[in-house]
Design a protein around this motif. Structure first.
Motif, PDB file in Angstrom:
ATOM      1  N   TRP B 319     -14.748  -0.902  32.212  1.00  0.00           N
ATOM      2  CA  TRP B 319     -16.200  -0.722  32.237  1.00  0.00           C
ATOM      3  C   TRP B 319     -16.842  -1.019  30.895  1.00  0.00           C
ATOM      4  O   TRP B 319     -18.039  -1.135  30.781  1.00  0.00           O
ATOM      5  CB  TRP B 319     -16.557   0.691  32.681  1.00  0.00           C
ATOM      6  CG  TRP B 319     -15.846   1.786  31.940  1.00  0.00           C
ATOM      7  CD1 TRP B 319     -14.714   2.423  32.333  1.00  0.00           C
ATOM      8  CD2 TRP B 319     -16.197   2.349  30.685  1.00  0.00           C
ATOM      9  NE1 TRP B 319     -14.353   3.356  31.410  1.00  0.00           N
ATOM     10  CE2 TRP B 319     -15.239   3.338  30.380  1.00  0.00           C
ATOM     11  CE3 TRP B 319     -17.247   2.130  29.781  1.00  0.00           C
ATOM     12  CZ2 TRP B 319     -15.284   4.085  29.214  1.00  0.00           C
ATOM     13  CZ3 TRP B 319     -17.286   2.878  28.631  1.00  0.00           C
ATOM     14  CH2 TRP B 319     -16.310   3.836  28.359  1.00  0.00           C
ATOM     15  N   ASN B 321     -16.029  -3.690  28.626  1.00  0.00           N
ATOM     16  CA  ASN B 321     -16.278  -5.066  28.183  1.00  0.00           C
ATOM     17  C   ASN B 321     -17.400  -5.698  28.990  1.00  0.00           C
ATOM     18  O   ASN B 321     -17.624  -5.396  30.150  1.00  0.00           O
ATOM     19  CB  ASN B 321     -14.998  -5.907  28.205  1.00  0.00           C
ATOM     20  CG  ASN B 321     -14.428  -6.020  29.600  1.00  0.00           C
ATOM     21  OD1 ASN B 321     -15.135  -6.393  30.516  1.00  0.00           O
ATOM     22  ND2 ASN B 321     -13.161  -5.683  29.742  1.00  0.00           N
ATOM     23  N   SER B 322     -18.121  -6.574  28.331  1.00  0.00           N
ATOM     24  CA  SER B 322     -19.375  -7.042  28.905  1.00  0.00           C
ATOM     25  C   SER B 322     -19.249  -8.448  29.483  1.00  0.00           C
ATOM     26  O   SER B 322     -20.210  -9.159  29.568  1.00  0.00           O
ATOM     27  CB  SER B 322     -20.461  -6.999  27.842  1.00  0.00           C
ATOM     28  OG  SER B 322     -19.973  -7.559  26.654  1.00  0.00           O
ATOM     29  N   ARG B 323     -18.021  -8.807  29.857  1.00  0.00           N
ATOM     30  CA  ARG B 323     -17.922 -10.168  30.404  1.00  0.00           C
ATOM     31  C   ARG B 323     -18.464 -10.172  31.827  1.00  0.00           C
ATOM     32  O   ARG B 323     -18.204  -9.286  32.623  1.00  0.00           O
ATOM     33  CB  ARG B 323     -16.470 -10.641  30.354  1.00  0.00           C
ATOM     34  CG  ARG B 323     -15.675 -10.129  31.535  1.00  0.00           C
ATOM     35  CD  ARG B 323     -14.228 -10.284  31.387  1.00  0.00           C
ATOM     36  NE  ARG B 323     -13.694  -8.979  31.769  1.00  0.00           N
ATOM     37  CZ  ARG B 323     -12.733  -8.819  32.657  1.00  0.00           C
ATOM     38  NH1 ARG B 323     -12.143  -9.831  33.170  1.00  0.00           N
ATOM     39  NH2 ARG B 323     -12.311  -7.634  32.977  1.00  0.00           N
TER      40      ARG B 323
END
Lengths: 296, 327
Positions: B319, B321-323
Motif C-alpha cells: 500500500w 508504493n505509488s506505482r
C-alpha cells in the motif's frame, strides 16, 4: 472600463428570503460564543482570534472566508477540538464540547486517509471506533462509499486514487460517523480547477440528500458563494467577524449561476471586504520594449 | 529526425533516474570494479609485487623454492652470486602473503566448506558460520523485542520520551565492547556475553531510531483519527503502529547491519567462536586466502539477508508504493 450595473448583494428575491426565514427558525446545531485564541510567540502573546461568535442552523451550509492570517484554520480546529480556545465556548446542540469527537466530522485540506487501509476499511474506521461490529460497519461503510460513487474502488488503497477521489472517501469517512456537523478545512484547496468545480457540485448533492450541517473554510470567493447559505467573512490581525453575508443566489445551485447578477454582486462585496490595500506594494516598472509593440 | 537530435539521455543529470539497463549495468560494475583492481594487483607482475618468490635457489643455501623475500634482498643475493661466479638464484615477482590472488580465494571458498576440520573438537566452516548467525540473531531479536516497543512508546508519549531517552542518549555513546569483561563476569564465557554485546550495540540506537521514526508519522493522520472518535490505545494500535510499520521495517534492516558489525568483537569475548574463531585461526596459519573467503562470506550473508528483507518489505507494504494509479 464599463461598470456592470449590479444589484446590491443585500437584495433577496422572495424565494430566497423565504428560504432564509425558514432556515433561521430551525434548531441551532453549533453555537460559537465569543471564542478567542491566543498564542505565545517570542514577541509576546499574539491574538489569533478575537471573540468570534456565530450560529449554524440545522442543515445550513456556512462558509468561512477571510484574508490569509485571519485564523480560519485555527477557528475550525478549535471547533473540531484539535485546539483549545483561550476563551469563550462552543456548544453543540446546546452542550459544551471539549476535545475532538465523532459528533463533529472533519475533512482536512491535506490527504488524511490512512494509507495502509483500503477505501472500505478507511470508511469503517470511525464505525469500528464507536464499537460497531465489523459486519455491521462493513455494510454501513458500503452505503457511504456508494453515496460518494466509489463502490468500484472500495478495495483500492488511497495511493491508487486521484486527489478528488481521496477527498470523496474522506467525506464518506467523516459522514459515516453520523456527525451533527461536518467541518471542512479547505478540502478542495489542493485539487485542480476542473476537479474542484466537480467536487463542489458533488458536495452540494450530498448535502441535499442527507441530514448534515456543514461549516466550510475556503479562500476561494466563487467556491464560498456557490456553496454557502451564509458566508462568515473574517478580518485578520486579530481574526474577527467582519460581516455575515446571506448569499442571495437561489437554490438549487448550478455552476451557470456564477455569472448571474446576484452572484457577481456578492462576489464584489466579498472582494471589498477581503481586499487589503495596505498589503499592496507597488512595482517599479519602466518600459523595456518598443512602443510600437504596445499590448494595450 | 536527424540523428544528432536523437533523444539520448545524459549520464549525468542531477537527480534524474537512470534507465533500467544502465542501472543494472552500474550495479554490476560496482562489484566488478573492486574485483578488477584486486585482479590487476594480483596478476600484473609490474604492479606493486614488492616480494620475490624463489623458483631456483641457485647457490644461495638459505633459500628454498617458494620462499618469499624482499626484492632488495633478492637483488643483493643475485649480485653476490654473480661476483662469486656461482649459480644465480631465480625468482618471480610476488605479493605479500596477506594479499592472495582472487582465484586462490575462490578455491579457498570452495575447499573451506569441503575440508574436514584439523582436530575433532574443531568445527566445520558452515558450523562456525551458523553459530555466528545465531549469535547475531539472538542479540538482535532480544534487542528488538524490548527496543521497538520502547521506541514506539517514546515516540508517542512525551512521558516515556522524557523518562527514557536522556539516559539512552548517554548510554549509546559507551562503546559496546567496553562491556566485554563485565559481560563475561556476569554471563560466563560461552554465548551469553556475545549476545549481550550485540544487544548493547543495537538496543540503545534502536530505541532512539524507532522513537524518531514514530515521531515522523504525519500528525494529520492522528488528528483525523481523533475526529473519527479514536482514543488512547486505539490511536496507538490502529494508527501509530500501522502508520510507521514500513519505516520501522526499514530501520530494522539498517539496525541488523549494525548488529553484524558488532559480531567480530562479540565473538572475541570469552571463548573465541564462530566465524571469528575461523578467521583468527586461519590468520595464525597464514592461510590468508581463507581469511579473505570468510570475510567475503560475512558480506554475502549480510547482503543476501538484506535483499530478502527488502523484497519482503515491498510485498508486506504494497500500500505504500505509488506505482500505477487505477483511477
Amino acid at each position: 472600463m464599463t461598470t456592470l450595473n449590479l444589484p446590491s448583494y443585500l437584495d433577496q428575491t422572495d424565494q430566497v428570503k423565504k428560504r432564509f426565514d425558514a432556515l433561521k427558525k430551525r434548531d441551532v446545531i453549533l453555537d460559537v460564543k465569543k471564542i478567542s485564541k491566543k498564542f505565545d510567540s517570542p514577541q509576546g502573546e499574539v491574538e489569533a482570534i478575537k471573540e468570534i461568535s456565530f450560529q449554524t442552523h440545522k442543515r445550513e451550509f456556512v462558509c468561512v472566508i477571510g484574508p490569509s492570517g485571519c485564523g480560519k484554520s485555527t477557528l475550525i480546529r478549535m471547533l473540531a477540538g484539535l485546539e483549545t480556545p483561550s476563551g469563550g465556548e462552543v456548544l453543540l446542540d446546546g452542550k459544551p464540547v471539549s476535545g475532538p469527537g465523532p459528533d463533529r466530522g472533519m475533512v482536512f485540506q491535506g490527504y488524511t486517509l490512512f494509507p495502509w487501509l483500503t477505501v472500505k476499511r478507511n470508511v469503517m474506521f470511525g464505525l469500528e471506533m464507536s464499537g460497531r461490529s465489523k459486519k455491521n460497519a462493513e455494510s454501513e461503510a458500503r452505503d457511504w462509499i456508494d453515496l460518494v460513487g466509489l463502490s468500484k474502488f472500495e478495495n483500492a488503497y488511497p495511493h491508487q486514487l486521484s486527489g478528488g477521489m481521496k477527498q470523496r472517501v474522506a467525506i464518506a469517512r467523516a459522514l459515516a460517523n453520523r456527525p451533527r456537523i461536518l467541518l471542512m478545512d479547505e478540502p478542495f484547496g489542493a485539487l485542480d480547477a476542473q476537479t474542484r468545480t466537480k467536487m463542489q457540485s458533488n458536495l452540494l448533492d450530498i448535502w441535499k440528500n442527507i441530514d448534515i450541517t456543514i461549516l466550510f473554510i475556503t479562500h476561494d470567493l466563487d467556491e464560498a458563494i456557490f456553496l454557502a447559505d451564509r458566508i462568515l467573512v473574517l478580518k485578520a490581525h486579530p481574526g474577527e467577524v467582519n460581516e455575515v453575508i446571506e448569499v442571495p443566489v437561489p437554490h438549487p445551485r448550478s455552476p451557470e449561476q456564477m455569472i448571474t447578477p446576484e452572484f457577481l454582486a456578492t462576489k464584489k462585496r466579498l472582494e471589498e471586504l477581503i481586499h487589503e490595500p495596505e498589503e499592496d506594494v507597488p512595482m517599479n516598472l519602466t518600459l523595456m520594449t518598443d512602443k510600437s509593440d504596445s499590448v494595450d | 529526425m536527424p540523428s544528432s537530435q536523437k533523444n539520448v539521455k545524459p549520464w549525468f543529470a542531477v537527480r534524474e533516474p537512470l534507465s533500467q539497463k544502465r542501472a543494472t549495468c552500474l550495479t554490476f560494475l560496482s562489484f566488478l570494479m573492486p574485483i578488477l583492481i584486486w585482479s590487476a594487483f594480483s596478476y600484473l607482475p609490474f604492479l606493486w609485487h614488492p616480494k620475490v618468490e624463489i623458483t631456483q635457489p641457485g647457490s644461495v643455501t638459505w633459500l628454498q623454492p617458494g620462499t618469499l623475500i624482499d626484492k632488495a634482498i633478492f637483488k643483493e643475493q643475485q649480485i653476490l652470486a654473480e661476483k662469486n661466479n656461482t649459480a644465480l638464484p631465480e625468482g618471480k615477482p610476488a605479493n605479500p602473503v596477506y594479499l592472495p590472488a582472487p582465484h586462490e580465494v575462490v578455491v579457498a571458498f570452495y575447499t573451506a566448506f569441503t575440508t574436514e576440520p584439523k582436530r575433532r573438537s574443531e568445527q566445520w566452516l558452515h558450523e562456525s558460520l551458523w553459530h555466528s548467525v545465531t549469535i547475531v540473531f539472538w542479540g538482535f531479536f532480544i534487542s528488538t523485542l524490548i527496543g521497538v516497543p520502547l521506541g514506539i512508546l517514546c515516540g508517542t508519549y512525551s512521558v516515556f520520551n522524557k523518562l527514557f531517552e536522556p539516559f539512552i542518549e548517554f548510554f549509546r555513546y559507551l562503546p559496546a565492547p567496553a562491556f566485554g569483561a563485565l559481560a563475561v563476569a556476569i554471563l560466563g564465557i560461552y554465548d551469553g556475553p556475545k549476545i549481550a554485546i550485540i544487544f548493547i550495540g543495537t538496543f540503545f540506537q534502536q530505541v532512539l531510531v524507532v522513537a524518531n521514526t514514530t515521531r515522523k508519522l504525519d500528525i494529520a493522520l492522528l488528528e483525523a483519527a481523533l475526529t473519527l472518535g479514536a482514543k488512547n490505545i486505539n490511536l496507538l494500535f490502529r494508527v501509530v503502529i500501522p502508520g510507521i510499520l514500513p519505516n520501522l521495517f526499514k530501520d530494522l534492516r539498517i539496525l541488523l547491519g549494525w548488529a553484524w558489525t558488532y559480531l567480530i568483537v562479540a565473538e572475541l569475548i570469552g571463548t573465541s567462536s564462530g566465524i571469528t574463531w575461523f578467521i583468527t585461526q586461519q590468520a595464525r596459519y597464514k592461510n590468508f586466502e581463507n581469511v579473505f573467503a570468510a570475510i567475503i562470506m560475512i558480506g554475502i550473508i549480510g547482503l543476501l539477508s538484506d535483499l530478502i528483507l527488502a523484497t519482503m518489505g515491498k510485498r508486506l507494504f504494497a500500500w505504500e508504493n505509488s506505482r500505477g494509479k487505477i483511477a
